[in-house]
Design a protein around this motif. Structure first.
Motif, PDB file in Angstrom:
ATOM      1  N   GLY A   1       0.792  -1.224   0.000  1.00  0.00           N
ATOM      2  CA  GLY A   1       0.000   0.000   0.000  1.00  0.00           C
ATOM      3  C   GLY A   1       0.824   1.272   0.000  1.00  0.00           C
ATOM      4  O   GLY A   1       0.262   2.376  -0.032  1.00  0.00           O
ATOM      5  N   TRP A   2       2.163   1.148   0.008  1.00  0.00           N
ATOM      6  CA  TRP A   2       3.026   2.337   0.077  1.00  0.00           C
ATOM      7  C   TRP A   2       2.797   3.269  -1.114  1.00  0.00           C
ATOM      8  O   TRP A   2       2.619   4.478  -0.945  1.00  0.00           O
ATOM      9  CB  TRP A   2       4.486   1.895   0.145  1.00  0.00           C
ATOM     10  N   CYS A   3       2.799   2.723  -2.319  1.00  0.00           N
ATOM     11  CA  CYS A   3       2.630   3.566  -3.509  1.00  0.00           C
ATOM     12  C   CYS A   3       1.236   4.194  -3.532  1.00  0.00           C
ATOM     13  O   CYS A   3       1.083   5.376  -3.856  1.00  0.00           O
ATOM     14  CB  CYS A   3       2.868   2.736  -4.769  1.00  0.00           C
ATOM     15  N   ARG A   4       0.225   3.435  -3.170  1.00  0.00           N
ATOM     16  CA  ARG A   4      -1.141   3.972  -3.135  1.00  0.00           C
ATOM     17  C   ARG A   4      -1.244   5.118  -2.125  1.00  0.00           C
ATOM     18  O   ARG A   4      -1.883   6.143  -2.385  1.00  0.00           O
ATOM     19  CB  ARG A   4      -2.129   2.862  -2.780  1.00  0.00           C
ATOM     20  N   ALA A   5      -0.617   4.937  -0.956  1.00  0.00           N
ATOM     21  CA  ALA A   5      -0.647   5.987   0.070  1.00  0.00           C
ATOM     22  C   ALA A   5       0.070   7.240  -0.413  1.00  0.00           C
ATOM     23  O   ALA A   5      -0.347   8.366  -0.117  1.00  0.00           O
ATOM     24  CB  ALA A   5      -0.013   5.472   1.361  1.00  0.00           C
ATOM     25  N   LEU A   6       1.144   7.061  -1.161  1.00  0.00           N
ATOM     26  CA  LEU A   6       1.873   8.217  -1.692  1.00  0.00           C
ATOM     27  C   LEU A   6       0.994   8.989  -2.678  1.00  0.00           C
ATOM     28  O   LEU A   6       0.881  10.219  -2.599  1.00  0.00           O
ATOM     29  CB  LEU A   6       3.161   7.746  -2.365  1.00  0.00           C
ATOM     30  N   LEU A   7       0.360   8.268  -3.587  1.00  0.00           N
ATOM     31  CA  LEU A   7      -0.439   8.931  -4.618  1.00  0.00           C
ATOM     32  C   LEU A   7      -1.662   9.630  -4.037  1.00  0.00           C
ATOM     33  O   LEU A   7      -2.081  10.681  -4.536  1.00  0.00           O
ATOM     34  CB  LEU A   7      -0.871   7.908  -5.669  1.00  0.00           C
ATOM     35  N   SER A   8      -2.244   9.065  -2.981  1.00  0.00           N
ATOM     36  CA  SER A   8      -3.415   9.704  -2.382  1.00  0.00           C
ATOM     37  C   SER A   8      -3.024  10.806  -1.405  1.00  0.00           C
ATOM     38  O   SER A   8      -3.765  11.776  -1.214  1.00  0.00           O
ATOM     39  CB  SER A   8      -4.280   8.657  -1.664  1.00  0.00           C
ATOM     40  N   GLY A   9      -1.844  10.678  -0.790  1.00  0.00           N
ATOM     41  CA  GLY A   9      -1.440  11.660   0.211  1.00  0.00           C
ATOM     42  C   GLY A   9      -0.863  12.932  -0.363  1.00  0.00           C
ATOM     43  O   GLY A   9      -1.042  14.022   0.193  1.00  0.00           O
ATOM     44  N   LEU A  10      -0.158  12.813  -1.478  1.00  0.00           N
ATOM     45  CA  LEU A  10       0.472  13.982  -2.094  1.00  0.00           C
ATOM     46  C   LEU A  10      -0.496  14.575  -3.110  1.00  0.00           C
ATOM     47  O   LEU A  10      -0.854  13.931  -4.094  1.00  0.00           O
ATOM     48  CB  LEU A  10       1.779  13.563  -2.766  1.00  0.00           C
ATOM     49  N   THR A  11      -0.933  15.798  -2.860  1.00  0.00           N
ATOM     50  CA  THR A  11      -1.903  16.473  -3.725  1.00  0.00           C
ATOM     51  C   THR A  11      -1.386  17.874  -4.025  1.00  0.00           C
ATOM     52  O   THR A  11      -0.405  18.325  -3.421  1.00  0.00           O
ATOM     53  CB  THR A  11      -3.268  16.582  -3.021  1.00  0.00           C
ATOM     54  N   PRO A  12      -2.032  18.609  -4.932  1.00  0.00           N
ATOM     55  CA  PRO A  12      -1.605  19.996  -5.170  1.00  0.00           C
ATOM     56  C   PRO A  12      -1.637  20.850  -3.904  1.00  0.00           C
ATOM     57  O   PRO A  12      -0.869  21.805  -3.776  1.00  0.00           O
ATOM     58  CB  PRO A  12      -2.621  20.492  -6.208  1.00  0.00           C
ATOM     59  N   GLU A  13      -2.512  20.490  -2.945  1.00  0.00           N
ATOM     60  CA  GLU A  13      -2.603  21.253  -1.698  1.00  0.00           C
ATOM     61  C   GLU A  13      -1.610  20.768  -0.647  1.00  0.00           C
ATOM     62  O   GLU A  13      -1.341  21.476   0.325  1.00  0.00           O
ATOM     63  CB  GLU A  13      -4.020  21.165  -1.118  1.00  0.00           C
ATOM     64  N   ARG A  14      -1.098  19.557  -0.810  1.00  0.00           N
ATOM     65  CA  ARG A  14      -0.133  19.005   0.144  1.00  0.00           C
ATOM     66  C   ARG A  14       1.202  18.850  -0.575  1.00  0.00           C
ATOM     67  O   ARG A  14       1.391  17.946  -1.386  1.00  0.00           O
ATOM     68  CB  ARG A  14      -0.626  17.670   0.703  1.00  0.00           C
ATOM     69  N   ALA A  15       2.131  19.720  -0.250  1.00  0.00           N
ATOM     70  CA  ALA A  15       3.386  19.807  -0.994  1.00  0.00           C
ATOM     71  C   ALA A  15       4.309  18.632  -0.739  1.00  0.00           C
ATOM     72  O   ALA A  15       5.077  18.227  -1.611  1.00  0.00           O
ATOM     73  CB  ALA A  15       4.106  21.102  -0.629  1.00  0.00           C
ATOM     74  N   ALA A  16       4.254  18.089   0.476  1.00  0.00           N
ATOM     75  CA  ALA A  16       5.150  16.993   0.836  1.00  0.00           C
ATOM     76  C   ALA A  16       4.469  16.139   1.894  1.00  0.00           C
ATOM     77  O   ALA A  16       3.630  16.624   2.658  1.00  0.00           O
ATOM     78  CB  ALA A  16       6.476  17.532   1.367  1.00  0.00           C
TER      79      ALA A  16
ATOM     80  N   GLY B   1       6.210  28.203   0.396  1.00  0.00           N
ATOM     81  CA  GLY B   1       4.769  27.996   0.325  1.00  0.00           C
ATOM     82  C   GLY B   1       4.297  26.571   0.413  1.00  0.00           C
ATOM     83  O   GLY B   1       3.151  26.276   0.042  1.00  0.00           O
ATOM     84  N   GLY B   2       5.129  25.664   0.906  1.00  0.00           N
ATOM     85  CA  GLY B   2       4.726  24.266   1.005  1.00  0.00           C
ATOM     86  C   GLY B   2       4.874  23.740   2.412  1.00  0.00           C
ATOM     87  O   GLY B   2       5.796  24.116   3.131  1.00  0.00           O
ATOM     88  N   ALA B   3       3.953  22.870   2.821  1.00  0.00           N
ATOM     89  CA  ALA B   3       4.011  22.264   4.150  1.00  0.00           C
ATOM     90  C   ALA B   3       4.157  20.754   4.015  1.00  0.00           C
ATOM     91  O   ALA B   3       3.748  20.153   3.019  1.00  0.00           O
ATOM     92  CB  ALA B   3       2.746  22.596   4.947  1.00  0.00           C
ATOM     93  N   VAL B   4       4.747  20.149   5.045  1.00  0.00           N
ATOM     94  CA  VAL B   4       4.874  18.695   5.121  1.00  0.00           C
ATOM     95  C   VAL B   4       3.686  18.158   5.908  1.00  0.00           C
ATOM     96  O   VAL B   4       3.316  18.714   6.948  1.00  0.00           O
ATOM     97  CB  VAL B   4       6.192  18.290   5.809  1.00  0.00           C
ATOM     98  N   HIS B   5       3.085  17.066   5.428  1.00  0.00           N
ATOM     99  CA  HIS B   5       1.920  16.471   6.077  1.00  0.00           C
ATOM    100  C   HIS B   5       2.227  15.032   6.476  1.00  0.00           C
ATOM    101  O   HIS B   5       2.967  14.326   5.786  1.00  0.00           O
ATOM    102  CB  HIS B   5       0.711  16.508   5.142  1.00  0.00           C
ATOM    103  N   PHE B   6       1.634  14.603   7.580  1.00  0.00           N
ATOM    104  CA  PHE B   6       1.855  13.253   8.105  1.00  0.00           C
ATOM    105  C   PHE B   6       0.904  12.276   7.424  1.00  0.00           C
ATOM    106  O   PHE B   6      -0.318  12.412   7.516  1.00  0.00           O
ATOM    107  CB  PHE B   6       1.635  13.243   9.612  1.00  0.00           C
ATOM    108  N   ALA B   7       1.471  11.282   6.730  1.00  0.00           N
ATOM    109  CA  ALA B   7       0.688  10.266   6.017  1.00  0.00           C
ATOM    110  C   ALA B   7       0.946   8.911   6.674  1.00  0.00           C
ATOM    111  O   ALA B   7       1.890   8.203   6.305  1.00  0.00           O
ATOM    112  CB  ALA B   7       1.080  10.235   4.542  1.00  0.00           C
TER     113      ALA B   7
END
Length: 271
Positions: free
Chosen positions: A99-114, A188-194
């Motif tokens: 599920g690592w790749c799926r979590a990456l693709l869903s977690g990283l969005t235009p609003e979530r920079a990292a 202008g980018g923030a890191v988010h916990f996935a």
């Protein structure tokens, strides 16, 4: 359109870890999202052999540093050669979990920079358990996908364009991972916990290495200047919150490492 992912792995003198890492990445691949894997050989004593490192799921390239650059410098070197829309960073002794790749693709969005994910133990032993307890303390206070002030360089992802605008990982020390958080903020980018972005990782490289890392992380801490009194309070709080009833060995190990970290922070030269 699914973004292309470049996975960057800094490695030195651990060729045995690379094949199982590639296998784990193959097992988490989704629709060709992982475009390439860049293995950055940080001037290993014996150069990393390119010939057995192949995959039918993505391209694999070996880059070699002419001299040692450290993990941060090696990751920056890989980023300079990357062709993906997204840069994902893994340690060579990490294994992406299902599920690592799926979590990456869903977690990283235009609003979530990292995004930065969870690290789980691949090994046992006192130092590994102690380190994992510190990780779990950090994770427990964060909700999924909320902004955080840490960046696990061994399990994380960031949009390529923003990474380059921020100047990549600053410096070469242990604190460079978290130093990137401040650099991304400035652009202008923030890191988010996935939390679903999970890897198994060899937590313990021995007590000597743990002591060295604690000292370096204290010396290179990027937050506000501190005082001896403040560090004593920080150390006392850390000692109180250790698992003394369930794992006294891990609790004692963490207390020693926190004391070393606090001592290093309190001895930082004034800016």
């Amino acid at each position: 359109m699914t973004p292309k992912i470049t996975v960057i792995v800094a490695t030195r003198n651990r060729p045995q870890d690379i094949p199982p890492l590639l296998t784990a990445l193959e097992q988490t691949q989704i629709g060709g999202a992982i475009h390439e894997v860049l293995l950055v050989d940080d001037a290993s004593t014996v150069p990393l052999d390119r010939s057995p490192l192949r995959s039918d799921a993505f391209s694999v390239h070996v880059l070699r540093n002419a001299r040692r650059l450290g993990a941060s410098g090696s990751r920056n070197a890989g980023a300079a050669r990357a062709n993906g829309d997204v840069l994902a960073f893994l340690d060579d002794d990490a294994r992406p979990l299902p599920g690592w790749c799926r979590a990456l693709l869903s977690g990283l969005t235009p609003e979530r920079a990292a995004i930065t994910g969870r690290v789980l133990p691949l090994d046992g032993g006192v130092v590994s358990r102690a380190r994992q307890y510190r990780y779990e303390q950090r994770y427990a206070v964060h909700r999924p996908l909320e902004p955080v002030r840490f960046f696990a360089g061994g399990n994380s992802a960031v949009w390529t364009a923003l990474f380059h605008r921020a100047g990549g990982f600053p410096g070469t020390g242990t604190g460079s991972d978290n130093g990137l958080v401040a650099a991304l903020d400035e652009h202008g980018g923030a890191v988010h916990f996935a939390p679903d972005l999970r890897v198994a990782h060899r937590n313990s490289k021995g007590m000597r290495t743990a002591v060295q890392e604690s000292w370096r992380s204290g010396r290179t801490a990027t937050d506000a200047p501190t005082t001896l009194r403040r560090e004593l309070r920080r150390m006392a709080a850390a000692v109180r919150h250790q698992p003394w009833r369930t794992d006294i060995a891990a609790a004692g190990t963490n207390s020693v490492l926190q004391a070393i970290h606090s001592a290093a922070r309190s001895r930082k030269p004034a800016k």
